[in-house]
Structures are given as C-alpha cells and as structure tokens.
Design an enzyme around this catalytic site. Sequence first.
Site, short mmCIF file in Angstrom:
data_model
loop_
_atom_site.label_atom_id
_atom_site.label_comp_id
_atom_site.label_asym_id
_atom_site.label_seq_id
_atom_site.Cartn_x
_atom_site.Cartn_y
_atom_site.Cartn_z
N ASN A 218 10.91 -12.05 7.03
CA ASN A 218 9.94 -11.25 7.78
C ASN A 218 8.56 -11.78 7.43
O ASN A 218 8.06 -11.55 6.33
CB ASN A 218 10.08 -9.77 7.38
CG ASN A 218 9.00 -8.91 8.01
OD1 ASN A 218 8.26 -9.35 8.89
ND2 ASN A 218 8.90 -7.66 7.56
N LYS B 206 5.76 -10.98 8.72
CA LYS B 206 4.69 -9.99 8.90
C LYS B 206 3.54 -10.63 9.68
O LYS B 206 3.79 -11.50 10.52
CB LYS B 206 4.27 -9.43 7.53
CG LYS B 206 5.49 -8.98 6.72
CD LYS B 206 5.17 -8.20 5.49
CE LYS B 206 6.47 -7.79 4.80
NZ LYS B 206 6.28 -6.95 3.63
N HIS C 145 10.30 -0.69 9.83
CA HIS C 145 9.78 -1.23 8.57
C HIS C 145 8.81 -0.21 7.97
O HIS C 145 8.06 0.45 8.70
CB HIS C 145 9.08 -2.57 8.80
CG HIS C 145 8.80 -3.29 7.52
ND1 HIS C 145 7.75 -2.95 6.71
CD2 HIS C 145 9.47 -4.28 6.88
CE1 HIS C 145 7.77 -3.72 5.62
NE2 HIS C 145 8.81 -4.53 5.70
N GLU D 84 6.07 -0.52 6.61
CA GLU D 84 4.66 -0.74 6.97
C GLU D 84 4.34 -0.11 8.34
O GLU D 84 3.24 0.37 8.56
CB GLU D 84 4.34 -2.24 6.94
CG GLU D 84 4.26 -2.73 5.49
CD GLU D 84 4.69 -4.17 5.27
OE1 GLU D 84 4.80 -4.93 6.25
OE2 GLU D 84 4.90 -4.55 4.10
N GLY E 296 6.24 -6.38 -1.77
CA GLY E 296 5.00 -7.10 -2.03
C GLY E 296 4.38 -6.83 -3.39
O GLY E 296 3.23 -7.17 -3.63
P1 13P Z 1 8.32 -8.89 -0.03
O1 13P Z 1 9.52 -9.80 -0.12
O2 13P Z 1 7.04 -9.64 0.13
O3 13P Z 1 8.28 -7.88 -1.11
O4 13P Z 1 8.47 -8.07 1.35
C1 13P Z 1 9.66 -7.44 1.62
C2 13P Z 1 9.62 -6.94 3.01
O5 13P Z 1 8.89 -6.04 3.34
C3 13P Z 1 10.50 -7.59 4.00
O6 13P Z 1 10.56 -6.87 5.18
#
Ligand code: 13P
Length: 246
Positions: free
Chosen positions: A9, A11, A95, A97, A173
């Site tokens: 992902n 983002k 997700h 977010e 993250g």
């Molecule tokens: P990270 O691997 O950067 O922690 O992100 C995970 C994520 O949100 C994948 O959708």
Amino acid sequence: MRRPTVVGNWKMNASFAQTTELLAGLSEGWSGVHKAEVAVCPPYPYLAKTAELLEQSNIVFGSQDVSQHESGAYTGQVSADMLLDLGCKYAIVGHSERREYQGESSELVAEKFEAAINKGLTPILCVGETQAERESELTFDVVGQQLRAVIDRCGLEGVAKGVVAYEPVWAIGTGLSATPEMAQDVHAYIREVLGPEGEQTAILYGGSVKPDTAAALFAQQDIDGALVGGASLKVEDFLAICRAAD
Ligand code: 13P
C-alpha cells in the site's frame, strides 16, 4: 491451501518518476514462478501507468479505495467498474487512515466492500484497534464490530470473496509491530468470525512489517501474508518480504 499474499500500500507516496522506477525494479526482481501472490496499490493517477509497466510481470495491482456507488454525480470518486477497466484486481477498503481522516464508518466500508464484490473486484478489508482500545482490552470487540458490519451487509459468503487485513492502528507507520503471537491471536479470532465459509480467505497482517519481522509473522497458522506500507516503497525491502511469504 490458502495462497500467501503480499500487498504493498503506497498510500499518497512516490512521484510519477519514482513509481516507474519502483515498478521496474519489482517486476525484474519478481520474475519467474512463485507461490506467493504479490500486488501493489499505487495512488489512483498512477494506475494506468502501473497496468502498462506490470503487463509482462506476474505482479498484480489494486487501488487504495473504491466508491460505494456504481456511477453518477459523485465528484472525486472512482467506481469498481473504472478500476476493473484499468486492470485492478484488488481495492483496499476501510483502511484506518480513511476511517480516521475521511470519517468512514464501518457501514460505509461495508457498502464499498459490497460494491467491489458485486463487480468481481477483490476488496481488502482493513480492520484493527487503536492503542487505547487495546489497552482497554477492546481489541476483539472492535475487530468483531468492524467485521460484523460487512457480514451483516454481504453475508459470510460475500465476505469470503474478499481478503481481510488485520492492521492494529498503533502499529501503522510507527515501527512497533505486533508480535507474531499477538497478531496470531487476532487472526485466529477473525478466522473464527468468518466461519467455515472463510477457511480459504486470506488474512493479512499489516503494521510496520519489515524484512526482518516478516518470516516470523508468516510462520503463524492464520497469517497468510502482509499488507505493507513503508517497506513497500523500497524495492529490496518489499522483495525480501515477498520472498519470506513465498
Ligand atoms: P506500515 O507498513 O508503514 O506500518 O503501514 C502499514 C499499512 O498501513 C498498510 O496498509
């Protein structure tokens, strides 16, 4: 046997030039025959280029969201049909977010999940608790409620057409990954909620997955792969995680 699956992902990261470079590196590094399915989810504007650059590779791709609507006056939204036209296999839905910054409810996420499966686009349903919810021992309640919203709308058979990603919000993250045992506990719970229909449904773990943590996570019985954020933006790191799943 469930197929191991690793999804990147991206983002809202990577420029057009970086996307081209990443995709070239990944398709070269993942040539040949593999057991694991590898997918990337770049931002919408790069999906057409992604389709072109992955055409000769065995890496598939998807979007980071999908509209709950089929078509119409929904400025800024992208439908399942449009994504399928571009060659997407997957669409991430729910997700954390988007739940947090776009205020998406579990009911809306369920509508998006349904819009995807109705068209044959495979939704990757993200579920997971916050730090405060974990500390209050609400992990199973929260994950159960997020799953049940989709089950109520699509039934267990509908849910089984998608992929589930357990992503504890506190691990995204942050560099703080759930331990393999912590993740396995929640994955086993998800498997139980999905019932017999979900025996073949892939359940991915997401949250700071790195090359050095991937193998131990994948060794767990109910962890079928990973949804990778940060590490999916580095060709070597992402390929190392894919190899661990293979
Ligand atoms: P990270 O691997 O950067 O922690 O992100 C995970 C994520 O949100 C994948 O959708």
